[in-house]
Design a protein around this motif. Sequence first.
Motif, PDB file in Angstrom:
ATOM      1  N   TYR A 144       0.814  -1.221   0.000  1.00 35.70           N
ATOM      2  CA  TYR A 144       0.000   0.000   0.000  1.00 35.70           C
ATOM      3  C   TYR A 144       0.842   1.263   0.000  1.00 35.70           C
ATOM      4  O   TYR A 144       0.367   2.325  -0.416  1.00 35.70           O
ATOM      5  N   TYR A 163      -6.051  -0.170   9.268  1.00 39.81           N
ATOM      6  CA  TYR A 163      -6.457  -1.556   9.493  1.00 39.81           C
ATOM      7  C   TYR A 163      -5.263  -2.498   9.378  1.00 39.81           C
ATOM      8  O   TYR A 163      -5.099  -3.417  10.192  1.00 39.81           O
ATOM      9  N   PHE A 217      -7.591  -4.697  -2.052  1.00 34.23           N
ATOM     10  CA  PHE A 217      -7.083  -5.239  -0.787  1.00 34.23           C
ATOM     11  C   PHE A 217      -6.965  -6.757  -0.875  1.00 34.23           C
ATOM     12  O   PHE A 217      -5.978  -7.343  -0.400  1.00 34.23           O
ATOM     13  N   TYR A 226      -7.319   2.048   5.236  1.00 34.53           N
ATOM     14  CA  TYR A 226      -6.720   0.751   4.937  1.00 34.53           C
ATOM     15  C   TYR A 226      -5.369   0.608   5.639  1.00 34.53           C
ATOM     16  O   TYR A 226      -5.045  -0.469   6.154  1.00 34.53           O
ATOM     17  N   HIS A 265     -11.600  -0.908  -4.430  1.00 33.19           N
ATOM     18  CA  HIS A 265     -10.884  -0.898  -3.154  1.00 33.19           C
ATOM     19  C   HIS A 265     -10.954  -2.257  -2.462  1.00 33.19           C
ATOM     20  O   HIS A 265      -9.974  -2.722  -1.873  1.00 33.19           O
TER      21      HIS A 265
END
Length: 432
Positions: free
Chosen positions: A94, A234, A119, A231, A115
């Motif tokens: 990322y 997380y 991921f 993201y 998205h």
Amino acid sequence: KQEAVVSTQSTGINKAIQRGTWVVLQNCHLAESWLPSLEKICEETIVPERTHKSFRLWLTSYPSPKFPVTILQNGVKMTNEPPKGLRANLLRSYLNDPLSDPTFFSGCNDNHAFHKLLFALCFFHAIVQERRKFGPLGWNIPYEFNESDLRISVKQLQMFLNEYKDTPYVALRYLTGECNYGGRVTDDKDRRLLMSIIGRFYIPEVVDNDQFRFSPSGDYYAPMDGPYESYLEYIRSLPLIPNPEVFGLHENADITKDQQETNNLFTSVLITLPRQASGEGKSPQEVITALSNDILSKLPNNFNEEKALKKYPVVYEESMNTVLIQELTRFNNLTSVVRQSLVDIIKAIKGLVVMSADLEAMFQSMLVGKVPEMWAAKSYPSLKPLGSYIIDLLARLNFFQNWVTKGIPNVFWLSGFYFTQSFLTGATQNFA
């Protein structure tokens, strides 16, 4: 054509030396025939007296035994390896281009699906890379999946979502699994595994169900659609050390992985140990000579297979006779290699024979207490260090010697067999 390319490279380096510009030569491992010329350029052409102070020569290459050692010694080395751990791998994906580009991250017609699947794709990339640390449990052959595989898959994902109203999951799975990542896979079982793994991530449930989990524990899932920073937040909340279940493996798989990492660590530490004697201590040559003589003095003579065959003939009523003869043959092959190699290394230390590459490797292994590779190639499976290995070998030889002289034992040492399956087969045949 190759000669023209080589000439262009040499001319470009000479011009850059004078002008003070930078030169980048990529994938040097593919031009093995030109590497000696490159070494000559680095030694004779690129010298401080005739080189502009701003000149730089960048070389990229996979690990190759043909790459000139002098260039490695005289240059600054940088390695680009995947980060260790699932969380670190996801975070790196990322933080790298193109995911870190806000325009790209938000430039899809269906950002929600993009998205979510993005991921899932990064998670898949981390899974296939991290499975390598489990050895044969992860992949039959360790493959070098890298960032270029992920980058092209990410761009294809955005392109397909922009061009199609309905997400083409089948096409995405085929391109990513069979082409981008599968292009590196040569084992058919690994290819089946790869397609099975990608089938857990490129599916409608990842987009439609916010409660969809990537692992039975529920710790790993595609977070709800949100900004780029959500993201990252997380990913940073994920466990530092992932459980094997997320890779589809049993918890015991961690044992193999931890053993391999420990062996690699200790091997690296042993390589750094000094090889020269200090003070009044014995030299390495004296240590190995004494150790070799000690092992030779304890090693018994080979079994007499002819006498054993006469005493224990191959008969229908007793399958253990066949097992015994087979075991004696295997152990004779092993002890012959051990005995001859020890004699050879003593002679090599004295200068009576040439110290070959195999003997040199044996010397280094014995010096740090490891079983030499030439022994292991003829040996039964064993993880013991050299001292324990010799003790174990002598105990096995004694067990079979007692069998030969005293008859079939009432109690068998199951783990003492070279090939345990033959004993189990013989016992089954006797019972039948």
